[in-house]
Design an enzyme around this catalytic site. Sequence first.
Site, PDB file in Angstrom:
ATOM      1  N   CYS A 137      95.000  61.462  80.100  1.00 52.46           N
ATOM      2  CA  CYS A 137      94.074  60.341  80.038  1.00 52.46           C
ATOM      3  C   CYS A 137      92.611  59.847  81.066  1.00 52.46           C
ATOM      4  O   CYS A 137      92.473  59.005  81.285  1.00 52.46           O
ATOM      5  CB  CYS A 137      95.263  59.868  81.419  1.00 52.46           C
ATOM      6  SG  CYS A 137      95.125  61.081  83.587  1.00 52.46           S
ATOM      7  N   ASP A 149      86.659  64.217  84.847  1.00 48.86           N
ATOM      8  CA  ASP A 149      86.142  65.162  85.799  1.00 48.86           C
ATOM      9  C   ASP A 149      85.986  66.823  85.381  1.00 48.86           C
ATOM     10  O   ASP A 149      85.602  67.694  85.435  1.00 48.86           O
ATOM     11  CB  ASP A 149      87.208  65.141  87.070  1.00 48.86           C
ATOM     12  CG  ASP A 149      86.021  64.053  87.468  1.00 48.86           C
ATOM     13  OD1 ASP A 149      85.349  63.834  88.250  1.00 48.86           O
ATOM     14  OD2 ASP A 149      87.253  63.543  88.022  1.00 48.86           O
ATOM     15  N   HIS A 153      83.464  44.239  85.827  1.00 47.05           N
ATOM     16  CA  HIS A 153      85.048  42.787  85.817  1.00 47.05           C
ATOM     17  C   HIS A 153      84.722  41.903  84.357  1.00 47.05           C
ATOM     18  O   HIS A 153      85.536  41.572  83.949  1.00 47.05           O
ATOM     19  CB  HIS A 153      84.736  42.061  87.093  1.00 47.05           C
ATOM     20  CG  HIS A 153      85.969  42.298  87.552  1.00 47.05           C
ATOM     21  ND1 HIS A 153      85.642  42.392  89.038  1.00 47.05           N
ATOM     22  CD2 HIS A 153      86.976  42.472  87.499  1.00 47.05           C
ATOM     23  CE1 HIS A 153      86.881  42.657  90.006  1.00 47.05           C
ATOM     24  NE2 HIS A 153      87.857  42.985  88.724  1.00 47.05           N
ATOM     25  N   GLU A 166      91.685  68.360  85.632  1.00 46.61           N
ATOM     26  CA  GLU A 166      90.791  68.690  86.371  1.00 46.61           C
ATOM     27  C   GLU A 166      89.542  69.468  86.784  1.00 46.61           C
ATOM     28  O   GLU A 166      88.921  68.743  86.853  1.00 46.61           O
ATOM     29  CB  GLU A 166      90.803  66.951  86.720  1.00 46.61           C
ATOM     30  CG  GLU A 166      90.317  66.729  88.140  1.00 46.61           C
ATOM     31  CD  GLU A 166      91.119  65.106  88.205  1.00 46.61           C
ATOM     32  OE1 GLU A 166      90.160  63.947  87.579  1.00 46.61           O
ATOM     33  OE2 GLU A 166      91.633  64.694  89.199  1.00 46.61           O
TER      34      GLU A 166
HETATM   35  C1  PEP Z   1      89.455  61.848  84.363  1.00 40.26           C
HETATM   36  O1  PEP Z   1      89.052  62.197  85.874  1.00 40.26           O
HETATM   37  O2  PEP Z   1      89.725  62.324  83.436  1.00 40.26           O
HETATM   38  C2  PEP Z   1      90.002  60.730  85.340  1.00 40.26           C
HETATM   39  C3  PEP Z   1      91.394  59.756  84.522  1.00 40.26           C
HETATM   40  O3  PEP Z   1      90.431  60.369  86.535  1.00 40.26           O
HETATM   41  P1  PEP Z   1      88.714  58.900  86.896  1.00 40.26           P
HETATM   42  O4  PEP Z   1      88.510  59.023  86.089  1.00 40.26           O
HETATM   43  O5  PEP Z   1      90.132  58.521  87.767  1.00 40.26           O
HETATM   44  O6  PEP Z   1      88.494  60.432  87.633  1.00 40.26           O
HETATM   45 MG    MG Z   2      88.921  62.606  87.674  1.00 46.02          MG
END
Ligand code: PEP
Ligand code: MG
Length: 591
Positions: free
Chosen positions: A504, A457, A191, A433
């Site tokens: 993402c 992931d 944070h 993923e």
């Molecule tokens: C990912 O796995 O790239 C993702 C965006 O999700 P998280 O990091 O929340 O697992």
């Molecule tokens: Mg993920």
Amino acid sequence: MEILKGIGASPGISIGPVFLLASGKVKTIKTRIPASRIEEEMARFRSAVETVEGELNRLICDLPEEIKEHSNILQSHILMLRDRMVYDKTLALIKEQGINAEWAIKKALQNVKAIFAKIPDAYIRERLEDIEFVVKRVETVLSGNNVSLDLFAVEEPVIVVARDLSPADTLQISRENVAGFVTEFGSRTSHTAILARSLGIPAVVGVEDVTLHCYSGELIVADGLKGQVVIEPTAQMLQQYQDKRQRYVRYRLEVVQNSNLPAETMDGYRIKVEANMELVDEIPIIIQHGAEGVGLLRTEFLYLDRKELPSEEQLFYVYREVAERLSPYHVTIRTLDIGGDKLVSSISTDNEINPALGLRAIRLCLRERGLFRAQLRAILRASAYGNIRLLFPMISGKSEIVEVKKVLTQVMKELADAGIPHNKDIKIGIMIEVPSAVLIADVLAREVDFFSIGTNDLIQYSLAIDRINEAVSHLYEPLHPSILRMLKVIVDAGHSAGIEVGMCGEMAGEPLYVPILLGIGLDELSMNAMAVPKNKRLIRQSNQEVCAAFATQLLGLESAKAIKKRAVEFFRENYPQDMETSDFLEFGITI
Ligand code: PEP
Ligand code: MG
């Protein structure tokens, strides 16, 4: 002169005198309490908690306007004070073991730490810092040594050096009097780091023993770009840093000024640059930094630190607020990605030996239908108030998405029957993923409106590298040829089916990778908000055709090492002015 290494948590260079914040560790006095005084001891604990609650409430009221939006961090501290693992557990320990409140709360904290240590998700694990903060406050009050929360009445711009800074400490420091933060603990997602970024204050965290290496008043440089601090720099070093600071300030002004320009390449290729979001209080930063929507809203945070699951109503209000404030941009709400041994006290899952491969994300939601349906209802109801897309995590095969769509159709019917407004044509997407999803991307593309690639992931599962295990982190390689090939397969499958493909995972926000992603043909990149301006600028300086040829060239290379070497060369040739200002040292690249 002394140079210490750390992690750059908030970019920029600050130069100024050290303000050393004493670590103030509270010594725990351990005593046994006779049965006749147990009630009194419990009352002493309750009263200490009330005192801290009062302090935090006062602090919320007194927050300067510019950081008011962060008050929810302090609100969450207030909630944590009453968390069953801390509050109830301490009271139970006093009663059952006949020990004093200081000792009991220490034991309760140890218990919480043991549980948190098993959590693979860094973001959630780091919330332990918040619990430690509130526990420390209660300990201080119990010890009778109650210094005010107003820790530093700093009058000149200083660089605060501390073992650790709580978000509450950080919130009290205004832009005028603090030029930088340096701490021994913390990470990029704590944070405090998030706040430092949103306040635009350079910060270096994870600097081992820094508090032992400097004293108040000494000149120090905090280099949040490179992740290092220089104590008592030589005249020559100081000059170099003053120049670097000036160049960075100019660069930032220029990039942020242009952050609202479209992310369009010189040859007219348009890509959407969006932000990832965890907390509602990030909305102003997202807007200021020119993000064109939210490509990933991680909903997990709404489920943390609560005794009970959030109600549909509570979720609805949050999702509606986000949708309304970001309208007309879209907000991509991902359904709960939690499970395994991630700590959500309100959801019970069995202890799993291999949680990353266990009952997480969509698997958990398809088992806990009540939980899933409440979240879907809340998201759908909020969809009447803005531009919401739905995203489902960890889809590994067709039957899962078919099942998800069945639940979604039922929930929509219920809402329609009850006359509750919602967007019947809400766009639905899946995270790509899991490697199996890549191989059947053509099949999955027929089921949904968009793909979002979760490289965090995808890399973990493809390369068999635990994303939180430091011992193998050097093998975690986004530029592995297998990963680039997978990206190409996903993008091609999506485009053949006429759907958009975004990314993402963290890979999307790293400047070194952006020309490659442009070349492979991604439609959307979603990243931390602070990274949006510099990546938009890169895109505006790029030529998509050149990037496409470059990506094809990389796809022909056989090792991550060869790909990385070529990627750095390409960057140096095409974006020389961005080399120094990007976080390149993270890649072990010297400029
Ligand atoms: C990912 O796995 O790239 C993702 C965006 O999700 P998280 O990091 O929340 O697992
Ligand atoms: Mg993920």
